[in-house]
Scaffold this active site. Structure first.
Site, PDB file in Angstrom:
ATOM      1  N   ALA A   1       0.803  -1.240   0.000  1.00  0.00           N
ATOM      2  CA  ALA A   1       0.000   0.000   0.000  1.00  0.00           C
ATOM      3  C   ALA A   1       0.830   1.282   0.000  1.00  0.00           C
ATOM      4  O   ALA A   1       0.256   2.371   0.097  1.00  0.00           O
ATOM      5  CB  ALA A   1      -0.993   0.036   1.163  1.00  0.00           C
TER       6      ALA A   1
ATOM      7  N   ASP B   1      -0.252   3.269  -3.029  1.00  0.00           N
ATOM      8  CA  ASP B   1      -1.616   3.773  -2.842  1.00  0.00           C
ATOM      9  C   ASP B   1      -1.641   4.929  -1.849  1.00  0.00           C
ATOM     10  O   ASP B   1      -2.398   5.897  -2.018  1.00  0.00           O
ATOM     11  CB  ASP B   1      -2.532   2.652  -2.345  1.00  0.00           C
TER      12      ASP B   1
END
Length: 307
Positions: free
Chosen positions: A249, A252
């Site tokens: 992540a 992201d």
């Protein structure tokens, strides 16, 4: 404040921690298994929300035991989940293996994400207004992403596209994309040219600008990120040195944090530094959404770096 509309995936991440990644045919012992809400769309939504964005999530979950947790986790962040649909079958699932250095491998089972079709976008498209921003990735069907890009452009909505997992984006869509954020692998998938260093990233960004993408950001992991726009402005943002535990992540987090800062109207160089700090903090914590830092933590980290 302008809305950040995230159209994308929601997954339950099933994470196994190991000393080293297994070789083909090898069986190894893991250190433990954990379940974390994830998915590129949901991760970016959480990152934008924790950085102060007004966020709406659109996508699909299944009818399995994971769906309720995937939605409630977003609601706890203040994210509008009115446009999340339920599809028969399983939710998206990501099988993630993280080694002792924090590097990961991921196997994705798309589940309900693969059933989110263009017709499902009608409600969210009706409420989008000029000045809003949509974030898109490649974990839902491409025809849905393409429809979202075209519709957003027609309504004066700014489009940020993260073509991950890597896919060759049709060039005819490039004029509709305001900002393309991608890593080395994704650049190569689009341009057919490898990106191994800053100079190659600079050349790739310039080529993408020439193909009518207004702004390009190429993330380079430990080497930071490079930004280039069609006016020739180029910025290289160095990374921060941290003790990485899990890179899940991180990209992201960078994208969601940058989108929130951009909507707030900050200069692009400040947005890049802020997003880079957010990504750096995320890799110091294991997991996906639980690793994403808040605005307060990011600003505190940046202040500490100035000493």
């Amino acid at each position: 404040m302008s809305k950040i509309v995230v159209i994308g995936s929601m997954n339950m991440d099933i994470v196994n921690h190991v000393e080293n990644h297994p070789q083909p045919g090898e069986t190894i012992k893991g250190w433990g298994t954990a379940y974390h809400p994830g998915g590129k769309g949901a991760n970016q939504a959480v990152a934008a929300a924790r950085s102060g964005g007004q966020v709406i999530m659109a996508g699909a979950v299944g009818t399995d035991t994971f769906s309720g947790k995937l939605v409630s986790t977003l609601q706890e962040e203040g994210i509008n989940t009115d446009f999340i649909l339920e599809k028969d079958g399983t939710s998206g699932i990501a099988f993630i293996t993280v080694d002792s250095s924090g590097e990961n491998t991921i196997i994705l089972s798309e589940g309900s994400n693969g059933k989110f079709m263009p017709d499902d976008l009608e409600p969210i498209c009706r409420m989008m207004e000029s000045g809003d921003v949509i974030l898109l990735q490649n974990e839902i069907p491409w025809q849905t992403t393409e429809y979202a890009i075209q519709t957003a452009y027609s309504k004066g909505v700014r489009v940020i596209l993260n073509p991950a997992p890597a896919v060759k984006v049709p060039k005819e869509l490039f004029p509709f994309v305001d900002m393309l954020i991608l890593n080395e692998t994704e650049v190569e998938a689009i341009t057919d040219k490898p990106v191994k260093d800053i100079d190659q990233a600079r050349n790739a960004a310039s080529q993408l600008n020439e193909w009518n993408i207004k702004e390009v950001i190429i993330t380079l992991g430990k080497n930071g990120a490079i930004y280039r726009n069609q006016n020739g402005l180029e910025l290289v943002t160095p990374s921060f040195s941290v003790n990485a535990k899990d890179t899940t992540a991180a990209g992201d987090t960078f994208i969601g944090a940058l989108a929130a800062e951009r909507v707030l109207g900050h200069p692009i160089q400040d947005c890049l530094r802020y997003a880079t700090a957010a990504a750096a903090l995320s890799v110091t914590v294991q997991g996906a959404q639980n690793s994403i830092p808040t605005r307060e933590k990011i600003l505190s980290f940046l202040k500490s770096m100035e000493k």
